[in-house]
Design a protein around this motif. Structure first.
Motif, mmCIF file in Angstrom:
data_model
loop_
_atom_site.group_PDB
_atom_site.id
_atom_site.type_symbol
_atom_site.label_atom_id
_atom_site.label_comp_id
_atom_site.label_asym_id
_atom_site.label_seq_id
_atom_site.Cartn_x
_atom_site.Cartn_y
_atom_site.Cartn_z
ATOM 1 N N PHE A 38 0.815 -1.227 0.000
ATOM 2 C CA PHE A 38 0.000 0.000 0.000
ATOM 3 C C PHE A 38 0.843 1.269 0.000
ATOM 4 C CE2 PHE A 38 -3.090 -2.654 2.802
ATOM 5 C CZ PHE A 38 -3.418 -3.446 1.707
ATOM 6 N N ARG A 39 2.159 1.131 0.068
ATOM 7 C CA ARG A 39 3.013 2.316 0.105
ATOM 8 C C ARG A 39 3.111 2.931 -1.290
ATOM 9 N NH1 ARG A 39 7.513 -0.919 2.795
ATOM 10 N NH2 ARG A 39 6.791 -1.189 4.959
ATOM 11 N N ALA A 40 3.069 4.257 -1.313
ATOM 12 C CA ALA A 40 3.242 4.983 -2.575
ATOM 13 C C ALA A 40 4.624 5.605 -2.612
ATOM 14 C CB ALA A 40 2.173 6.060 -2.710
ATOM 15 N N ASP A 41 5.256 5.546 -3.769
ATOM 16 C CA ASP A 41 6.611 6.074 -3.945
ATOM 17 C C ASP A 41 6.548 7.314 -4.823
ATOM 18 O OD1 ASP A 41 9.262 6.602 -4.367
ATOM 19 O OD2 ASP A 41 9.742 4.681 -5.315
ATOM 20 N N ALA A 42 6.796 8.471 -4.226
ATOM 21 C CA ALA A 42 6.731 9.731 -4.980
ATOM 22 C C ALA A 42 7.797 9.806 -6.065
ATOM 23 C CB ALA A 42 6.867 10.918 -4.029
ATOM 24 N N ARG A 43 8.833 8.952 -5.983
ATOM 25 C CA ARG A 43 9.926 9.018 -6.949
ATOM 26 C C ARG A 43 9.803 7.979 -8.066
ATOM 27 N NH1 ARG A 43 15.299 10.050 -3.112
ATOM 28 N NH2 ARG A 43 14.464 11.886 -2.009
ATOM 29 N N PRO A 48 0.808 8.969 -11.498
ATOM 30 C CA PRO A 48 0.260 9.061 -10.142
ATOM 31 C C PRO A 48 -1.258 8.941 -10.114
ATOM 32 C CG PRO A 48 0.715 11.255 -10.973
ATOM 33 C CD PRO A 48 1.175 10.294 -12.044
ATOM 34 N N PHE A 49 -1.732 8.379 -9.031
ATOM 35 C CA PHE A 49 -3.160 8.361 -8.714
ATOM 36 C C PHE A 49 -3.268 8.577 -7.214
ATOM 37 C CE2 PHE A 49 -6.932 6.231 -7.091
ATOM 38 C CZ PHE A 49 -7.924 6.754 -7.904
ATOM 39 N N SER A 50 -4.091 9.537 -6.806
ATOM 40 C CA SER A 50 -4.156 9.835 -5.373
ATOM 41 C C SER A 50 -5.567 10.141 -4.921
ATOM 42 C CB SER A 50 -3.233 11.015 -5.018
ATOM 43 O OG SER A 50 -3.552 12.149 -5.801
ATOM 44 N N ILE A 51 -5.875 9.657 -3.731
ATOM 45 C CA ILE A 51 -7.136 9.927 -3.037
ATOM 46 C C ILE A 51 -6.798 10.298 -1.607
ATOM 47 C CG2 ILE A 51 -9.250 8.920 -2.109
ATOM 48 C CD1 ILE A 51 -9.558 7.226 -4.507
ATOM 49 N N MET A 52 -7.392 11.359 -1.115
ATOM 50 C CA MET A 52 -7.275 11.713 0.296
ATOM 51 C C MET A 52 -8.548 11.262 0.999
ATOM 52 S SD MET A 52 -4.379 13.104 0.356
ATOM 53 C CE MET A 52 -3.370 13.214 -1.101
ATOM 54 N N ALA A 87 -0.247 4.463 -6.767
ATOM 55 C CA ALA A 87 -1.520 4.773 -6.120
ATOM 56 C C ALA A 87 -1.309 5.142 -4.656
ATOM 57 C CB ALA A 87 -2.477 3.593 -6.233
ATOM 58 N N LEU A 88 -1.742 6.330 -4.305
ATOM 59 C CA LEU A 88 -1.687 6.803 -2.922
ATOM 60 C C LEU A 88 -3.102 7.023 -2.411
ATOM 61 C CD1 LEU A 88 -0.461 8.048 -0.341
ATOM 62 C CD2 LEU A 88 -0.354 10.228 -1.571
ATOM 63 N N TRP A 89 -3.445 6.270 -1.380
ATOM 64 C CA TRP A 89 -4.688 6.547 -0.646
ATOM 65 C C TRP A 89 -4.238 6.933 0.752
ATOM 66 C CZ3 TRP A 89 -8.934 2.562 1.126
ATOM 67 C CH2 TRP A 89 -10.020 3.277 1.640
ATOM 68 N N PHE A 480 1.631 14.222 -6.202
ATOM 69 C CA PHE A 480 0.270 13.725 -6.020
ATOM 70 C C PHE A 480 -0.806 14.812 -5.971
ATOM 71 C CE2 PHE A 480 2.897 10.303 -4.071
ATOM 72 C CZ PHE A 480 2.547 9.293 -4.959
ATOM 73 N N TYR A 481 -0.430 16.089 -6.172
ATOM 74 C CA TYR A 481 -1.417 17.155 -6.239
ATOM 75 C C TYR A 481 -1.428 17.727 -7.652
ATOM 76 C CZ TYR A 481 -4.221 21.227 -5.017
ATOM 77 O OH TYR A 481 -5.232 22.160 -4.940
#
Length: 900
Positions: A38-43, A48-52, A87-89, A480-481
């Motif tokens: 589940f970890r997202a790697d910004a590098r 990217p896909f992101s949900i807050m 994917a970042l949730w 992610f923004y």
């Protein structure tokens, strides 16, 4: 069999005979977290896909609304992860100012203390202690649901980083003239002793009284009506519409306010509705938002006659009375003076209540901090109009515009101790200084900080970018923004979504906080009724998880999740979802027991039988359709398509059609095993976002993965990870292969299915046992293009070849080409079957008569809820269909028992 296929073979004994969610879910979830899936790697180089996550309250626990919201978010995130996105949730919690302070104050009350006994600093320390010991229970519950959030990035709206973000944006807004302090009418809770946001006020229709009061005497008198008689002590005018001929002669005159002797003007204002009541309204600027606006337009004084606890402060006989004590006392006094013209009770009207303590909210003039929303709201509207942010479903966009195009200034101050304290200091000589995060507050005698804290929604409005490190330009923020999608209920479209839009666009130089706003509805019971403890229809998702498993709970919610529409659920549907899990389990065990396996490549179409080509063609259609509906956020349609493909096409047909081939052995059987393995592999991948646990257990058994590496996945190279997809969590998402579409095979199998279905239905109607074999003659199969499938059809329908003494005692026309003759001699007790059918017919006639009687009752149809009426109509249709079936079965019975 190839070496690769042999490597991936697994003994079906690795799967228990039955699926037990409780033995799987915690183990699998801990493995996923430990492996870093589940970890997202910004590098990373992935798109990217992101949900807050909409941050739940730190005081909260998982309710059915959370379960729906999280299921939708997790489903979208898991699919994107499988599609190769980074994917970042991002998870987190809201500090929930009023709710949390109330919890700790109740604890103190049990100890005989109040927060004032501790003082502000010690009380805040006590709240942090409570959070560390008892807060955040919902985070563990999220794990039980299967949320694939990046726990390493968990945030809290009061953590150091978010506190810096709050102070930064307050300072910028203040310096830009977009934050100001002023006296305005706000929602006030006399018990919590704080201003409330609109979302913290719940309106219900309560029984009260409407009292009509005569102000003045004779021709100079005027009658007003009110539900809050006690506020008349603060009246400073009476208002009428300027075009109302009844009162035109009174405009500009004065009238005496009863019980006070004070003279008040009669003013003309277009806000007044001349058709409502008497067409005249009392104006109390300090205790009503509309009256305040009238007062501003006419320069009326604002007299506060109720204090912060809603106790009367106006000098006179009512001083010191609570508002609800003062109300009947004032009515009695007015009655004694002959001022009461009419009293209507009970009078049903909307009344606001504090969502935390249920106290009736009081509109109150108060000195508070506000955000000037005009330019911010316009930017929020423009971002949707020009397509930077898309609202799904589009038909809810007008509701969004209705809010942002008519937004009032936002009261952001709260009279609490728990929260972000307003960063403003007041000096001994009237100085006012707003302090940024990198600035030192003024010091010296006479300086003090503002006592209020910010509305919880203020810090929540920063959530899409403050959680990524803003105001610093972090890698996460750059990567992610804007976030990809916001998933939330339509009920907070204004209260949270619009505010995030305003602050995101302001802080991030016009860049929207999310590309898509995906709105879902509220969870309701199976009859469409709102869930309420008083109705006894509230669902505890944790209870369903305990009994049926997380996958069944999630699938039930997802299957009702149509964009923007309310989601009906029932325990019966959850039981059905549990049965679906079991169906998948049994199908995979069957496949493994019969040697199904995965190979690097499927056999070419020309080497496959019609049945194999048919299921592969159906699979491609389903993959394409599922992708299309996912992109439209049509999650209910995704679930429905996969449910019917899995249950109907794969389990009910393909497995049954494959059994004779598998039993015969040989190369054809091995090709079918490879197709079966491939179809189940793809199906489990497609279902994984909605049903993560059971699909993981079955998929890993199907692929027969080697022992996991000692290194967590996050520490392996991308190439190693790709080569060793030991979890469906990171397996590749299926992609439709158009070369496998086979319309001819689908047409051919459709004929086979119809023939088999009609024969089975005929057998059932004739009372034949499922295992009972019957001699029959099949005609027209070759003409219908399915002659080669006759052995298969006979196997599936328990039909023997005609015997030498064959005698047709019953006939069935399947299609214009295909017909079947049956020899039912000795297989049917005609008299007993006629008797059984006659009983069934009588029962169906009774059911139909009852339904017709209800539907013929106009009072029932008009008053009963629409879902109840629809259910009766469905029952009638089912009864009529049953009568038609029985009539056909009776007609098909032979005249005698058919004995030789």
């Amino acid at each position: 069999m190839t070496e690769t296929a042999q490597t991936h073979r697994v003994d079906a004994a690795s799967l228990p005979a039955q699926y037990q969610p409780g033995e799987v879910e915690q183990r699998r979830y801990e493995q996923w977290v430990a492996e870093g899936y589940f970890r997202a790697d910004a590098r990373s180089g992935k798109p990217p896909f992101s949900i807050m996550i909409p941050p739940p309250n730190v005081t909260g626990s998982l309710h059915v609304g959370h379960a729906l919201d999280h299921t939708v978010q997790d489903t979208l995130t898991r699919r994107k992860r499988m599609q190769g996105f980074e994917a970042l949730w991002l998870p987190g919690m809201d500090h929930a100012g009023i709710a949390t302070q109330n919890v700790v104050e109740r604890q103190l009350a049990a100890e005989g203390l109040s927060r004032h006994d501790l003082g502000r600093d010690r009380f805040v320390e006590r709240v942090w202690q409570w959070k560390a010991e008892s807060g955040g229970a919902i985070l563990g519950q999220m794990r039980r649901l299967g949320d694939s959030v990046d726990w390493d990035r968990e945030r809290f709206t009061m953590d150091a980083g978010l506190s810096k973000a709050v102070q930064t944006i307050f300072k910028r807004l203040h310096d830009d003239g977009l934050i100001y302090r002023a006296e305005r009418i706000i929602n006030w809770c006399p018990r919590c002793l704080t201003a409330l946001s609109d979302i913290e006020v719940e309106h219900t229709d309560d029984e009260g009284e409407l009292v009509s009061i005569r102000y003045g005497d004779a021709d100079a008198s005027i009658v007003v009506a009110t539900t809050r008689v006690e506020t008349m002590l603060g009246d400073t005018a009476v208002a009428v519409h300027p075009d109302d001929d009844r009162y035109r002669h009174l405009i500009g005159t004065e009238v005496e306010l009863p019980l006070t002797g004070r003279r008040t003007p009669i003013v003309a204002d277009t806000h007044v509705d001349p058709t409502f009541g008497t067409g005249a309204v009392k104006v109390t600027p300090a205790h009503d938002p509309n009256d305040f606006e009238i007062g501003q337009r006419h320069q009326l004084p604002s007299l506060t006659v109720l204090d912060e606890r809603a106790v009367v402060t106006a000098a006179g006989p009512f001083e010191g009375l609570d508002r609800f004590e003062a109300r009947p006392a004032i009515v009695a006094a007015l009655r004694a003076e002959g001022r009461i013209v009419a009293e209507k009770r009970p009078y049903l009207h909307a009344v606001g209540h504090c969502s935390r303590c249920r106290t009736t909210v009081e509109p109150r003039l108060s000195l508070q901090w506000f955000v000037r929303t005009g330019p911010l709201a316009k930017a929020a509207g423009d971002a949707v109009r020009d397509g930077r942010t898309r609202i799904e479903p589009p038909e809810l966009a007008p509701r969004y515009f209705a809010w942002v195009d008519n937004m009032h200034d936002w009261c952001i101050s709260r009279q609490l101790w728990w929260g972000h304290r307003i960063p403003v200091w007041y000096g001994p000589n009237g100085e006012v200084v707003c302090v940024g995060p990198d600035e030192q507050p003024p010091s010296g005698a006479g300086w003090s900080q503002d006592e209020d804290v910010l509305d919880t929604w203020f810090s929540s409005a920063l959530w899409p970018f403050s959680t990524l490190g803003w105001p610093e330009r972090t890698e996460d923020l750059t990567r992610f923004y804007p976030t990809s999608v916001l998933v939330t209920g339509y009920d907070i479209l204004f209260f949270w979504v619009a505010r995030m839009m305003m602050f995101g666009l302001y802080a991030m130089d016009g860049r929207q906080p999310f590309d898509v706003v995906a709105l879902h509805g509220m969870v309701r019971d199976q009859y469409g009724k709102k869930m309420s403890k008083s109705f006894g229809n509230v669902v505890d998702p944790l209870d369903w998880i305990d009994r049926y498993g997380a996958d069944a709970t999630r699938f039930t919610l997802a299957r009702g999740a149509n964009p923007g529409a309310d989601v009906p659920i029932s325990e019966e549907w959850c039981q059905g979802s549990r049965n679906f899990c079991n169906k998948l389990w049994n199908a995979t065990r069957f496949a493994l027991l019969n040697g199904a396996h995965l190979d690097g490549d499927l056999p070419p179409a020309e080497q496959l039988g019609t049945t194999d080509r048919w299921i592969l063609s159906r699979l491609q259609q389903v993959v394409a359709q599922v992708d299309e509906w996912f992109e439209a956020y049509e999650l209910a349609k995704v679930c429905d398509a996969l449910y019917h493909f899995a249950w109907d096409d794969v389990c009910d047909w393909y497995l049954e059609l494959s059994k004779p081939v598998l039993a015969a052995g040989g190369e054809a059987a091995d090709r079918t095993r490879r197709v079966l393995g491939h179809v189940l592999d793809q199906l489990l991948r497609l279902l994984h976002p909605m049903m993560p646990f059971v699909t993981e257990e079955l998929w890993t058994a199907l692929v027969g993965a080697a022992e996991p590496s000692a290194e967590p996945l996050a520490q392996q190279t991308a190439q190693q990870s790709s080569q060793r997809a030991r979890s469906v969590v990171v397996a590749a998402w299926p992609v439709a292969d158009r070369s496998r579409l086979d319309p001819a095979a689908e047409v051919e199998l459709a004929v086979v299915q119809r023939v088999v279905t009609e024969i089975r239905r005929f057998r059932s109607d004739q009372g034949l046992r499922p295992t009972q074999r019957v001699s029959a003659r099949l005609a027209g199969l070759t003409e219908a293009g399915v002659g080669a499938h006759e052995p298969l059809i006979r196997s599936l329908t328990r039909l023997d070849e005609p015997a030498a003494d064959f005698s047709a005692t019953a006939k069935l026309a399947v299609t214009a080409q295909v017909g079947v003759e049956f020899d039912t001699r000795g297989t049917i007790d005609v008299s007993a079957e006629r008797s059984r059918l006659a009983k069934d017919q009588a029962a169906a006639e009774r059911e139909a008569a009852q339904c017709r009687a209800k539907l013929g009752n106009a009072a029932f149809v008009d008053k009963a809820p629409a879902p109840v009426v629809d259910k009766i109509r469905a029952r009638l249709a089912a009864a009529e269909a049953e009568l038609a079936r029985i009539a056909g079965a009776l007609a098909a019975l032979p005249a005698t028992d058919g004995q030789p």
